[in-house]
Motif scaffolding. Sequence first.
Motif, PDB file in Angstrom:
ATOM      1  N   LEU A   1       0.625  -1.556   0.215  1.00 16.19           N
ATOM      2  CA  LEU A   1      -0.427   0.235  -0.410  1.00 16.19           C
ATOM      3  C   LEU A   1       1.231   1.017  -0.232  1.00 16.19           C
ATOM      4  O   LEU A   1       0.411   2.796  -0.616  1.00 16.19           O
ATOM      5  CB  LEU A   1      -1.099  -0.077   1.431  1.00 16.19           C
ATOM      6  CG  LEU A   1      -1.924  -1.035   0.649  1.00 16.19           C
ATOM      7  CD1 LEU A   1      -2.991  -1.237   2.944  1.00 16.19           C
ATOM      8  CD2 LEU A   1      -3.448  -0.963   0.012  1.00 16.19           C
ATOM      9  N   GLU A   2       2.149   1.073   0.242  1.00  7.85           N
ATOM     10  CA  GLU A   2       2.769   1.925   0.717  1.00  7.85           C
ATOM     11  C   GLU A   2       3.261   2.476  -1.364  1.00  7.85           C
ATOM     12  O   GLU A   2       3.417   3.768  -0.784  1.00  7.85           O
ATOM     13  CB  GLU A   2       3.768   2.365   1.444  1.00  7.85           C
ATOM     14  CG  GLU A   2       4.837   2.873   1.906  1.00  7.85           C
ATOM     15  CD  GLU A   2       5.983   3.058   2.879  1.00  7.85           C
ATOM     16  OE1 GLU A   2       7.014   3.302   3.094  1.00  7.85           O
ATOM     17  OE2 GLU A   2       6.191   1.939   3.566  1.00  7.85           O
TER      18      GLU A   2
ATOM     19  N   ARG B   1       1.098   8.673  -6.753  1.00  3.28           N
ATOM     20  CA  ARG B   1       1.336  10.172  -6.775  1.00  3.28           C
ATOM     21  C   ARG B   1       2.002  11.002  -7.286  1.00  3.28           C
ATOM     22  O   ARG B   1       2.429  11.803  -7.750  1.00  3.28           O
ATOM     23  CB  ARG B   1       1.821  10.746  -4.863  1.00  3.28           C
ATOM     24  CG  ARG B   1       1.024  10.556  -4.101  1.00  3.28           C
ATOM     25  CD  ARG B   1       1.659  11.545  -2.345  1.00  3.28           C
ATOM     26  NE  ARG B   1       0.968  10.769  -1.295  1.00  3.28           N
ATOM     27  CZ  ARG B   1       1.436   9.770  -0.518  1.00  3.28           C
ATOM     28  NH1 ARG B   1       3.185  10.022  -0.390  1.00  3.28           N
ATOM     29  NH2 ARG B   1       1.219   9.060  -0.146  1.00  3.28           N
ATOM     30  N   ALA B   2       3.233   9.872  -7.875  1.00  2.00           N
ATOM     31  CA  ALA B   2       4.702  10.661  -8.957  1.00  2.00           C
ATOM     32  C   ALA B   2       4.091  10.611 -10.257  1.00  2.00           C
ATOM     33  O   ALA B   2       4.200  11.020 -11.045  1.00  2.00           O
ATOM     34  CB  ALA B   2       5.760   9.523  -8.900  1.00  2.00           C
ATOM     35  N   ASN B   3       2.538   9.355 -10.844  1.00  2.00           N
ATOM     36  CA  ASN B   3       2.283   8.720 -11.971  1.00  2.00           C
ATOM     37  C   ASN B   3       0.794   9.121 -11.373  1.00  2.00           C
ATOM     38  O   ASN B   3      -0.189   7.327 -11.116  1.00  2.00           O
ATOM     39  CB  ASN B   3       2.617   7.994 -12.322  1.00  2.00           C
ATOM     40  CG  ASN B   3       2.690   7.506 -13.693  1.00  2.00           C
ATOM     41  OD1 ASN B   3       1.410   8.305 -14.348  1.00  2.00           O
ATOM     42  ND2 ASN B   3       3.283   6.640 -14.706  1.00  2.00           N
ATOM     43  N   LYS B   4       0.007   9.778 -12.049  1.00  2.00           N
ATOM     44  CA  LYS B   4      -1.456   9.537 -11.376  1.00  2.00           C
ATOM     45  C   LYS B   4      -1.877   8.905 -12.320  1.00  2.00           C
ATOM     46  O   LYS B   4      -3.064   8.503 -12.464  1.00  2.00           O
ATOM     47  CB  LYS B   4      -2.146  11.013 -11.508  1.00  2.00           C
ATOM     48  CG  LYS B   4      -1.256  12.097 -10.252  1.00  2.00           C
ATOM     49  CD  LYS B   4      -2.319  13.355 -10.317  1.00  2.00           C
ATOM     50  CE  LYS B   4      -1.286  14.112  -8.583  1.00  2.00           C
ATOM     51  NZ  LYS B   4      -1.471  13.676  -7.232  1.00  2.00           N
TER      52      LYS B   4
ATOM     53  N   LYS C   1      -3.020   4.905 -11.536  1.00  2.00           N
ATOM     54  CA  LYS C   1      -3.848   5.054 -10.036  1.00  2.00           C
ATOM     55  C   LYS C   1      -4.578   3.782 -10.759  1.00  2.00           C
ATOM     56  O   LYS C   1      -4.957   2.656  -9.851  1.00  2.00           O
ATOM     57  CB  LYS C   1      -4.877   5.985  -9.629  1.00  2.00           C
ATOM     58  CG  LYS C   1      -4.528   6.845  -9.567  1.00  2.00           C
ATOM     59  CD  LYS C   1      -5.114   7.938  -8.957  1.00  2.00           C
ATOM     60  CE  LYS C   1      -4.784   9.529  -8.733  1.00  2.00           C
ATOM     61  NZ  LYS C   1      -6.003  10.410  -8.908  1.00  2.00           N
ATOM     62  N   GLY C   2      -5.394   3.547 -12.004  1.00  2.00           N
ATOM     63  CA  GLY C   2      -6.425   2.748 -12.402  1.00  2.00           C
ATOM     64  C   GLY C   2      -5.947   1.172 -12.335  1.00  2.00           C
ATOM     65  O   GLY C   2      -6.602   0.006 -11.643  1.00  2.00           O
ATOM     66  N   LYS C   3      -4.982   0.440 -12.856  1.00  2.00           N
ATOM     67  CA  LYS C   3      -4.244  -0.043 -12.394  1.00  2.00           C
ATOM     68  C   LYS C   3      -3.792  -1.015 -11.012  1.00  2.00           C
ATOM     69  O   LYS C   3      -4.102  -1.680 -10.758  1.00  2.00           O
ATOM     70  CB  LYS C   3      -2.977  -0.917 -13.072  1.00  2.00           C
ATOM     71  CG  LYS C   3      -1.520  -0.172 -12.711  1.00  2.00           C
ATOM     72  CD  LYS C   3      -0.921  -0.457 -13.708  1.00  2.00           C
ATOM     73  CE  LYS C   3       0.190   0.385 -14.007  1.00  2.00           C
ATOM     74  NZ  LYS C   3       1.370   0.435 -14.762  1.00  2.00           N
ATOM     75  N   TYR C   4      -3.714   0.087  -9.752  1.00  2.00           N
ATOM     76  CA  TYR C   4      -3.533   0.015  -8.163  1.00  2.00           C
ATOM     77  C   TYR C   4      -4.995  -0.510  -8.213  1.00  2.00           C
ATOM     78  O   TYR C   4      -4.842  -1.053  -6.811  1.00  2.00           O
ATOM     79  CB  TYR C   4      -2.694   0.979  -8.254  1.00  2.00           C
ATOM     80  CG  TYR C   4      -0.965   0.485  -8.389  1.00  2.00           C
ATOM     81  CD1 TYR C   4      -0.230  -0.328  -8.290  1.00  2.00           C
ATOM     82  CD2 TYR C   4      -1.091   2.167  -9.624  1.00  2.00           C
ATOM     83  CE1 TYR C   4       0.918  -0.479  -9.018  1.00  2.00           C
ATOM     84  CE2 TYR C   4       1.024   1.684 -10.315  1.00  2.00           C
ATOM     85  CZ  TYR C   4       1.532   0.814  -9.732  1.00  2.00           C
ATOM     86  OH  TYR C   4       2.691   0.088 -10.121  1.00  2.00           O
TER      87      TYR C   4
ATOM     88  N   SER D   1      -7.862   8.645  -0.618  1.00  2.00           N
ATOM     89  CA  SER D   1      -6.396  10.018  -1.037  1.00  2.00           C
ATOM     90  C   SER D   1      -6.131   9.668  -3.001  1.00  2.00           C
ATOM     91  O   SER D   1      -5.783  10.653  -3.174  1.00  2.00           O
ATOM     92  CB  SER D   1      -4.949   9.903  -0.379  1.00  2.00           C
ATOM     93  OG  SER D   1      -4.773   8.125  -0.394  1.00  2.00           O
ATOM     94  N   LEU D   2      -6.395   8.936  -2.857  1.00  2.00           N
ATOM     95  CA  LEU D   2      -6.193   8.744  -4.659  1.00  2.00           C
ATOM     96  C   LEU D   2      -6.910   8.439  -5.831  1.00  2.00           C
ATOM     97  O   LEU D   2      -6.712   9.160  -7.191  1.00  2.00           O
ATOM     98  CB  LEU D   2      -5.551   6.634  -4.771  1.00  2.00           C
ATOM     99  CG  LEU D   2      -4.060   6.796  -3.913  1.00  2.00           C
ATOM    100  CD1 LEU D   2      -3.681   5.425  -4.888  1.00  2.00           C
ATOM    101  CD2 LEU D   2      -3.119   7.428  -3.894  1.00  2.00           C
TER     102      LEU D   2
END
Length: 116
Positions: free
Chosen positions: A53-54, A61-64, A67-70, A95-96
């Motif tokens: 998760l970290e 945060r570095a590459n918005k 997000k989708g795959k995470y 947060s995401l």
Amino acid sequence: MIEKVLSTEADQSAKRNAFLMLFTCAQDRAVNYLLTHVDRVSEWGELLQMVVLELIRKVCRANKGEKGKYIKIIISLLSVPSVAVIYECAGTLVSLSFAPTAIKAAANTYCQLLLS
């Protein structure tokens, strides 16, 4: 070498430390390892899931655009037995993502945690 330790080590603390080292020293390799084993993340130990998760928070945060795959990984971790992991998943979702489904999943998770 570290990926081999992650695949063969039985001790959860050692696996967590190995993944954390990989995450710290070679983030792209940690991401690759995670995405290669995405279907088993919910079976990993609590300590390793927390580091996952970290990593997800840092990468997103570095590459918005990533997000989708995470989000799928986070959603899968919402059903693990660890209350700590579930709580962190909800916070990570909030947060995401501003998507209504993600916010609803996080809100439901917080409510379930309050009721338990």
